[in-house]
Design a protein around this motif. Structure first.
Motif, PDB file in Angstrom:
ATOM      1  N   ALA A  38      26.679  65.622 -13.837  1.00 63.39           N
ATOM      2  CA  ALA A  38      27.922  65.102 -14.082  1.00 63.39           C
ATOM      3  C   ALA A  38      28.605  64.069 -13.021  1.00 63.39           C
ATOM      4  N   VAL A  39      28.277  64.271 -11.909  1.00 67.53           N
ATOM      5  CA  VAL A  39      28.543  63.337 -10.918  1.00 67.53           C
ATOM      6  C   VAL A  39      27.439  62.432 -10.575  1.00 67.53           C
ATOM      7  N   ILE A  82      39.622  57.662  -2.323  1.00 65.91           N
ATOM      8  CA  ILE A  82      38.024  58.086  -2.879  1.00 65.91           C
ATOM      9  C   ILE A  82      38.356  59.844  -2.840  1.00 65.91           C
ATOM     10  N   ILE A  83      38.801  60.337  -2.223  1.00 64.63           N
ATOM     11  CA  ILE A  83      38.981  61.775  -2.382  1.00 64.63           C
ATOM     12  C   ILE A  83      39.563  62.101  -3.643  1.00 64.63           C
ATOM     13  N   SER A  84      40.607  61.711  -3.906  1.00 61.97           N
ATOM     14  CA  SER A  84      41.362  61.914  -4.989  1.00 61.97           C
ATOM     15  C   SER A  84      40.868  61.541  -6.476  1.00 61.97           C
ATOM     16  N   ARG A  85      39.518  60.825  -6.326  1.00 60.15           N
ATOM     17  CA  ARG A  85      39.178  60.523  -7.656  1.00 60.15           C
ATOM     18  C   ARG A  85      37.971  61.425  -7.874  1.00 60.15           C
ATOM     19  N   THR A  86      38.097  62.592  -8.186  1.00 61.37           N
ATOM     20  CA  THR A  86      37.260  63.646  -8.054  1.00 61.37           C
ATOM     21  C   THR A  86      36.062  63.695  -9.106  1.00 61.37           C
ATOM     22  N   SER A  87      36.745  62.712 -10.555  1.00 65.39           N
ATOM     23  CA  SER A  87      35.694  62.875 -11.639  1.00 65.39           C
ATOM     24  C   SER A  87      34.847  61.692 -11.559  1.00 65.39           C
ATOM     25  N   ILE A 169      38.063  74.482 -11.652  1.00 63.37           N
ATOM     26  CA  ILE A 169      38.597  73.961 -12.996  1.00 63.37           C
ATOM     27  C   ILE A 169      38.496  72.304 -12.887  1.00 63.37           C
ATOM     28  N   LEU A 170      38.730  71.906 -11.813  1.00 60.75           N
ATOM     29  CA  LEU A 170      38.858  70.525 -11.439  1.00 60.75           C
ATOM     30  C   LEU A 170      37.314  69.815 -11.470  1.00 60.75           C
ATOM     31  N   CYS A 171      36.588  70.304 -10.810  1.00 59.81           N
ATOM     32  CA  CYS A 171      35.099  70.103 -10.398  1.00 59.81           C
ATOM     33  C   CYS A 171      34.099  71.066 -10.802  1.00 59.81           C
ATOM     34  N   PRO A 172      33.908  71.435 -12.315  1.00 63.07           N
ATOM     35  CA  PRO A 172      32.940  72.735 -12.585  1.00 63.07           C
ATOM     36  C   PRO A 172      31.532  72.323 -12.442  1.00 63.07           C
ATOM     37  N   SER A 201      28.556  76.257 -15.481  1.00 61.72           N
ATOM     38  CA  SER A 201      28.239  74.603 -15.111  1.00 61.72           C
ATOM     39  C   SER A 201      26.883  74.115 -15.722  1.00 61.72           C
ATOM     40  N   GLU A 202      26.870  72.783 -15.955  1.00 58.45           N
ATOM     41  CA  GLU A 202      25.707  72.234 -16.402  1.00 58.45           C
ATOM     42  C   GLU A 202      24.933  72.170 -15.035  1.00 58.45           C
ATOM     43  N   LEU A 203      24.943  72.479 -14.124  1.00 65.83           N
ATOM     44  CA  LEU A 203      23.862  72.352 -12.752  1.00 65.83           C
ATOM     45  C   LEU A 203      23.527  73.874 -12.836  1.00 65.83           C
ATOM     46  N   ALA A 204      23.588  74.824 -13.596  1.00 63.58           N
ATOM     47  CA  ALA A 204      23.150  76.150 -13.182  1.00 63.58           C
ATOM     48  C   ALA A 204      21.640  76.211 -13.708  1.00 63.58           C
ATOM     49  N   SER A 205      21.033  75.366 -14.701  1.00 64.96           N
ATOM     50  CA  SER A 205      19.584  75.545 -14.955  1.00 64.96           C
ATOM     51  C   SER A 205      18.938  74.317 -14.573  1.00 64.96           C
ATOM     52  N   VAL A 206      19.501  73.587 -13.641  1.00 56.96           N
ATOM     53  CA  VAL A 206      18.572  72.292 -13.358  1.00 56.96           C
ATOM     54  C   VAL A 206      18.787  72.081 -11.698  1.00 56.96           C
TER      55      VAL A 206
END
Length: 539
Positions: A38-39, A82-87, A169-172, A201-206
């Motif tokens: 996602a990032v 920049i830090i505030s733009r977490t998405s 919640i903000l950065c799953p 999380s989407e990262l759990a398997s990759v």
């Protein structure tokens, strides 16, 4: 006090550090196959910034290493934006920005030369600063997570939990956030919550870093992820692994070792050591203290920054208490949530080095983040009593009174016996140490009974006018027991070496002072003779 070695269990729980101190290789997320995390990349986010802010940030990143007086206000504003733009920002880019902000607000938990109270005051100051930042940018997940870390360091897990869950919640799908969740909920004995967060999380398997975190909390829950066997087979086919897979390989190696598969465990640890993190190296060194995998990377020198925990275990295996205490102190500075670092350092500072003030300081630092750690409180009581602060030791004693109702009763009776000896109550001290020995025997922990006898002898030597021939006879019998039973038990051998040396010192003093002699302590003599057959030995 029983120096319980290096602990009975360890898993590769992610190390929770400030973002600015986390190695960049733990933050950079790369796509696996066709799936994209996602990032995304730095470049695309830079292009989305307005031209002036982008230029400010580029200038800040280029000049960061040369800043002496701290970042300028314009640089800090760009970094905060920049830090505030977490998405949109990548973890790597936000990490760079966070380091700039941290330069403007000095990190609070650099506390090697400060006492626990000074550490606490500085951390609360930093908490106030981060709260102001969060009020301005309420969707800043990293500031929220750092607040959770700081509250954890000062022993307020309830307050920390709301900030950690908010960050999740903000950065799953942020690796740093997920690994921090694993660390926090492991520290607070709720690995089930971390498991649920990671699995969603989407990262759990990759992502190998996230899988290592999932494995660590799964092991605490008594289960193994379904993908574990596939990953084990994959590692067995590899001839070399990169640093991103080091902690996963070490975690899987520990699983195999617990299952009795020594050969498969050795192979996994070998792959883990191809490019190890300090956490993976610590896992191997801890494993080797139990006698397993002695030949894995045994002759290799690893130049890994902050590998203090691994160093502590290496000193333990070599039976070097001064090295243990030094390494444990640095480990606690590096990882202030590690209660085990505080327990190890305070125990050997007391038992082997007799540096009682130092032991109390180490215990106090550990109690900042683990105020309910009763074993650490026990260590502090012993150090206070041995250091002559008897009133403080007595005030803390009720804190461990609950030990009397479980298998740790020996610790309560031994601490009480020590206080009695220090206050001059020899009869009461002997009765309490006898209770400590019997409490250990009642739960079939004969090695703990042996520790009770060793420290009972130490108090006789330190606080009574003893009969020299009787003490030397008792020492000879105990030495025979430990020579036979102490093989592969560095903690027992170091404790005995300290007490034996103390006997020599006191006898030398008593010979010069010509004290009055007392009757033999048959109670202790009988205890020594009784413990040998219980350990399967004949005197």
């Amino acid at each position: 006090m029983e120096p319980n070695g290096v602990g009975n269990n360890r898993s590769v729980v992610p190390r929770w550090r400030p973002l600015g101190e986390t190695p960049s290789y733990e933050l950079t997320v790369k796509p696996h196959g066709k799936r994209k995390p996602a990032v995304r990349a730095v470049t695309r986010f830079k292009d989305s910034l307005d031209e002036s802010t982008s230029k400010l940030f580029i200038a800040a990143s280029e000049l960061e290493s040369d800043l002496i007086d701290g970042p300028s206000s314009s640089t800090v504003k760009a970094a905060i934006y920049i830090i505030s733009r977490t998405s949109e920002a990548t973890a790597e880019l936000r990490g760079m920005a966070q380091r700039i902000v941290d330069r403007a607000t000095p990190v609070a938990d650099k506390f090697l030369d400060e006492g626990a109270s000074g550490i606490r005051d500085k951390i609360y100051l930093q908490i106030r600063n981060f709260k102001r930042k969060l009020a301005e940018y309420p969707r800043d997940a990293l500031t929220s997570l750092e607040l959770g870390r700081l509250y954890t360091v000062v022993g307020q897990p309830g307050r920390a939990k709301q900030f950690v869950e908010r960050a999740a919640i903000l950065c799953p799908n942020d690796r740093y956030v997920l690994r921090s969740c694993a660390s926090f909920f492991s520290h607070t004995d709720r690995p089930d919550i971390a498991y649920d967060i990671i699995k969603q999380s989407e990262l759990a398997s990759v992502d190998s870093w996230v899988q290592a975190a999932e494995l660590s909390v799964s092991v605490q829950l008594g289960k193994i992820p379904r993908w574990a066997e596939h990953e084990i087979k994959r590692f067995h086919k590899l001839v070399h692994t990169r640093v991103n897979a080091s902690e996963l390989a070490a975690g899987l190696g520990s699983v195999e070792l617990n299952n009795g598969s020594i050969r498969r465990a050795r192979r996994l640890f070998e792959r883990s050591m191809d490019a190890p993190t300090e956490n993976a190296l610590a896992q191997l060194r801890w494993t080797q203290t139990t006698g397993d995998l002695k030949n894995v990377a045994n002759n290799r020198e690893f130049n890994i920054p902050q590998s203090y925990e691994a160093q502590a275990y290496a000193f333990y295996a070599r039976e070097e208490p001064a090295g243990i205490v030094d390494a444990a102190s640095k480990w606690l500075e590096y990882d202030p949530m590690s209660g085990h670092a505080a327990m190890l350092g305070s125990a050997y500072a007391t038992i082997s080095l007799r540096q009682y003030d130092r032991a109390v300081d180490i215990a106090d630092r550990g109690l900042l983040s683990s105020p309910d750690n009763l074993m650490l409180i026990n260590n502090k009581i012993v150090a206070l009593a041995k250091g002559g602060h008897i009133d403080q030791a007595k005030a803390l004693l009720p804190s461990i009174s609950r030990f009397k109702s479980d298998e740790r009763a020996a610790f309560y009776y031994a601490a009480s016996g020590l206080i009695a000896f220090v206050e001059g109550d020899e009869i009461g001290g002997r009765e309490l140490y006898a209770l400590a020995m019997n409490a250990s025997r009642d739960c079939s922990n004969f090695e703990r009974s042996l520790y009770a006898i060793i420290f009972w002898l130490e108090q006789e030597v330190d606080y009574t006018n003893f009969d020299t021939s009787y003490v030397l006879s008792a020492r000879d019998k105990l030495a025979t027991i430990i020579d036979r039973h102490g093989v592969g038990r560095p903690a027992l051998k170091m404790a005995w070496r300290s007490v034996s040396a103390r006997i020599d010192q006191r006898i030398e003093v008593m010979r010069s002072d010509e004290p009055l002699l007392v009757h033999d302590n048959l109670q202790l003599t009988n205890a020594i003779e009784d413990i040998a057959p219980e350990l399967g030995l004949l005197l």
